[in-house]
Design a protein around this motif. Structure first.
Motif, mmCIF file in Angstrom:
data_model
loop_
_atom_site.group_PDB
_atom_site.id
_atom_site.type_symbol
_atom_site.label_atom_id
_atom_site.label_comp_id
_atom_site.label_asym_id
_atom_site.label_seq_id
_atom_site.Cartn_x
_atom_site.Cartn_y
_atom_site.Cartn_z
ATOM 1 N N TRP A 151 11.311 5.614 3.537
ATOM 2 C CA TRP A 151 9.926 5.645 3.983
ATOM 3 C C TRP A 151 8.950 5.440 2.834
ATOM 4 C CZ3 TRP A 151 10.488 10.909 7.017
ATOM 5 C CH2 TRP A 151 11.375 10.732 8.089
ATOM 6 N N PRO A 152 8.180 4.341 2.842
ATOM 7 C CA PRO A 152 7.119 4.174 1.850
ATOM 8 C C PRO A 152 6.085 5.294 1.982
ATOM 9 C CG PRO A 152 7.534 2.119 3.028
ATOM 10 C CD PRO A 152 8.265 3.197 3.765
ATOM 11 N N ASN A 153 5.640 5.806 0.859
ATOM 12 C CA ASN A 153 4.700 6.923 0.867
ATOM 13 C C ASN A 153 3.705 6.764 -0.276
ATOM 14 O OD1 ASN A 153 4.994 9.451 2.714
ATOM 15 N ND2 ASN A 153 4.074 10.251 0.845
ATOM 16 N N ARG A 154 2.578 7.449 -0.152
ATOM 17 C CA ARG A 154 1.534 7.395 -1.180
ATOM 18 C C ARG A 154 1.475 8.707 -1.955
ATOM 19 N NH1 ARG A 154 -1.704 5.684 3.563
ATOM 20 N NH2 ARG A 154 -1.578 3.408 3.732
ATOM 21 N N ASN A 155 0.928 8.632 -3.150
ATOM 22 C CA ASN A 155 0.846 9.814 -4.001
ATOM 23 C C ASN A 155 -0.071 10.904 -3.444
ATOM 24 O OD1 ASN A 155 2.601 8.762 -5.911
ATOM 25 N ND2 ASN A 155 0.973 7.934 -7.200
ATOM 26 N N ASP A 156 -0.959 10.544 -2.509
ATOM 27 C CA ASP A 156 -1.827 11.556 -1.911
ATOM 28 C C ASP A 156 -1.189 12.208 -0.687
ATOM 29 O OD1 ASP A 156 -2.011 9.612 0.057
ATOM 30 O OD2 ASP A 156 -4.173 9.300 -0.148
ATOM 31 N N GLY A 157 0.044 11.853 -0.386
ATOM 32 C CA GLY A 157 0.759 12.458 0.735
ATOM 33 C C GLY A 157 0.664 11.676 2.030
ATOM 34 N N ASP A 217 0.823 -1.207 0.000
ATOM 35 C CA ASP A 217 0.000 0.000 0.000
ATOM 36 C C ASP A 217 0.862 1.264 0.000
ATOM 37 O OD1 ASP A 217 -2.172 1.695 0.127
ATOM 38 O OD2 ASP A 217 -2.413 1.494 2.293
ATOM 39 N N PHE A 218 1.642 1.444 -1.060
ATOM 40 C CA PHE A 218 2.435 2.659 -1.201
ATOM 41 C C PHE A 218 2.802 2.830 -2.664
ATOM 42 C CE2 PHE A 218 5.511 -0.718 -0.619
ATOM 43 C CZ PHE A 218 6.561 -0.376 -1.447
ATOM 44 N N ASP A 238 11.600 5.059 -6.644
ATOM 45 C CA ASP A 238 10.421 4.369 -7.181
ATOM 46 C C ASP A 238 9.964 3.249 -6.260
ATOM 47 O OD1 ASP A 238 11.874 1.933 -7.756
ATOM 48 O OD2 ASP A 238 12.581 2.821 -9.609
ATOM 49 N N SER A 239 8.782 2.715 -6.531
ATOM 50 C CA SER A 239 8.149 1.761 -5.626
ATOM 51 C C SER A 239 8.873 0.422 -5.554
ATOM 52 C CB SER A 239 6.688 1.527 -6.042
ATOM 53 O OG SER A 239 6.622 1.009 -7.361
ATOM 54 N N SER A 240 9.757 0.146 -6.508
ATOM 55 C CA SER A 240 10.555 -1.081 -6.439
ATOM 56 C C SER A 240 11.887 -0.851 -5.740
ATOM 57 C CB SER A 240 10.796 -1.632 -7.850
ATOM 58 O OG SER A 240 11.594 -0.739 -8.607
ATOM 59 N N ALA A 241 12.123 0.397 -5.312
ATOM 60 C CA ALA A 241 13.363 0.786 -4.626
ATOM 61 C C ALA A 241 14.590 0.571 -5.496
ATOM 62 C CB ALA A 241 13.513 0.039 -3.300
ATOM 63 N N SER A 242 14.411 0.700 -6.810
ATOM 64 C CA SER A 242 15.523 0.443 -7.726
ATOM 65 C C SER A 242 16.227 1.699 -8.212
ATOM 66 C CB SER A 242 15.026 -0.350 -8.939
ATOM 67 O OG SER A 242 14.008 0.359 -9.621
ATOM 68 N N GLY A 243 15.618 2.869 -8.023
ATOM 69 C CA GLY A 243 16.268 4.084 -8.479
ATOM 70 C C GLY A 243 15.483 5.330 -8.123
ATOM 71 N N GLY A 268 9.886 -0.009 7.428
ATOM 72 C CA GLY A 268 10.344 -1.152 6.652
ATOM 73 C C GLY A 268 9.298 -2.241 6.502
ATOM 74 N N THR A 269 8.526 -2.496 7.560
ATOM 75 C CA THR A 269 7.516 -3.550 7.487
ATOM 76 C C THR A 269 6.437 -3.243 6.458
ATOM 77 O OG1 THR A 269 6.278 -2.532 9.331
ATOM 78 C CG2 THR A 269 7.841 -4.295 9.881
ATOM 79 N N CYS A 270 6.346 -2.000 6.037
ATOM 80 C CA CYS A 270 5.340 -1.619 5.043
ATOM 81 C C CYS A 270 5.848 -1.791 3.621
ATOM 82 C CB CYS A 270 4.889 -0.177 5.270
ATOM 83 S SG CYS A 270 4.130 0.085 6.887
ATOM 84 N N SER A 271 7.086 -2.245 3.477
ATOM 85 C CA SER A 271 7.653 -2.450 2.144
ATOM 86 C C SER A 271 8.044 -3.907 1.924
ATOM 87 C CB SER A 271 8.886 -1.555 1.946
ATOM 88 O OG SER A 271 9.924 -1.896 2.850
ATOM 89 N N GLU A 272 7.484 -4.812 2.708
ATOM 90 C CA GLU A 272 7.883 -6.213 2.660
ATOM 91 C C GLU A 272 7.602 -6.882 1.319
ATOM 92 O OE1 GLU A 272 5.760 -7.744 6.005
ATOM 93 O OE2 GLU A 272 7.477 -7.520 7.356
#
Length: 229
Positions: A67-73, A28-29, A203-208, A123-127
């Motif tokens: 920190w995982p984040n959403r497009n709505d802030g 959910d991010f 990005d959401s895959s944490a690749s760049g 971190g637990t939100c990016s598992e």
């Protein structure tokens, strides 16, 4: 035997449901903030700071978190209490983390509490993308890709207690990285605005790195101090 089979079936259903809930939460991010803080600004407040047990960190930006984040802030947090921080899983990263992800909280400590908080809350939100080791190793790798201090120094912005234009600070980082940063300020013991944290988006895959879809709330003065450390 039938009762035992039913109990096994119920347990499987519970574990499946739990896994789906965790997976849903962890996905959910939309992107990450890589947040780095200037130790001089952390310490130069009424709250003060304490150096880690390993000694005073280098005068460089240190990681605060990924920190995982959403497009709505908004952002998810504390997504999986069943997978708490385990220092043994990052034992091979400890030396680099003490250098690049130091703690300045009081009383002095070895950093485990700080790192544990970052994993448990963020971190637990990016598992779905990063396990515990990958969460920390990815943040460390991303930090090395853009040298924030060098980007500022190359444009004459030095950590010497002088004031610099906020727009010049942003331009220096964007010029070196290609991405627009968000700057967070705090106040020193005299109430002066100072450069505290720098946010870049991943990005959401944490690749760049990517351009930030949204910036946090808050603002800095038009000119801010860059305190020494």
């Amino acid at each position: 035997m039938k009762i035992q089979s039913n109990n096994v079936l119920l347990l499987i259903q519970f574990l499946t449901l739990h896994s789906l809930i965790v997976l849903s939460a962890s996905q959910d991010f939309d992107f990450f903030y890589l947040v780095q803080q200037w130790p001089g600004s952390y310490c130069d407040t009424q709250q003060g700071c304490c150096y880690p047990k390993t000694g005073k960190p280098a005068a460089n930006f240190g990681i605060h978190g990924l920190w995982p984040n959403r497009n709505d802030g908004s952002y998810p947090s504390n997504c999986d209490s069943s997978n708490p921080f385990d220092a043994s899983k990052i034992s091979d990263l400890t030396n680099q983390m003490q250098s690049d992800w130091p703690t300045l909280a009081c009383p002095s400590n070895d950093g485990l509490t700080f790192w544990g908080h970052e994993w448990d809350k963020h971190g637990t939100c990016s598992e779905s993308v990063l396990d515990q080791h990958a969460y920390f190793s990815t943040a460390l790798k991303l930090k090395t890709q853009i040298d924030l201090l060098n980007a500022l120094q190359s444009e004459g912005i030095q950590a010497n207690g002088e004031k610099y234009s906020l727009s010049d600070i942003k331009d220096a980082i964007k010029g070196a990285s290609g991405y627009t940063p968000w700057i967070e300020c705090n106040n020193d013991s005299s109430g002066n605005s100072q450069l505290y944290q720098i946010y870049l988006c991943v990005d959401s895959s944490a690749s760049g790195f990517i351009e930030c879809p949204v910036f946090p709330h808050g603002s800095c003065a038009s000119s801010v101090e860059f305190p020494s450390f």
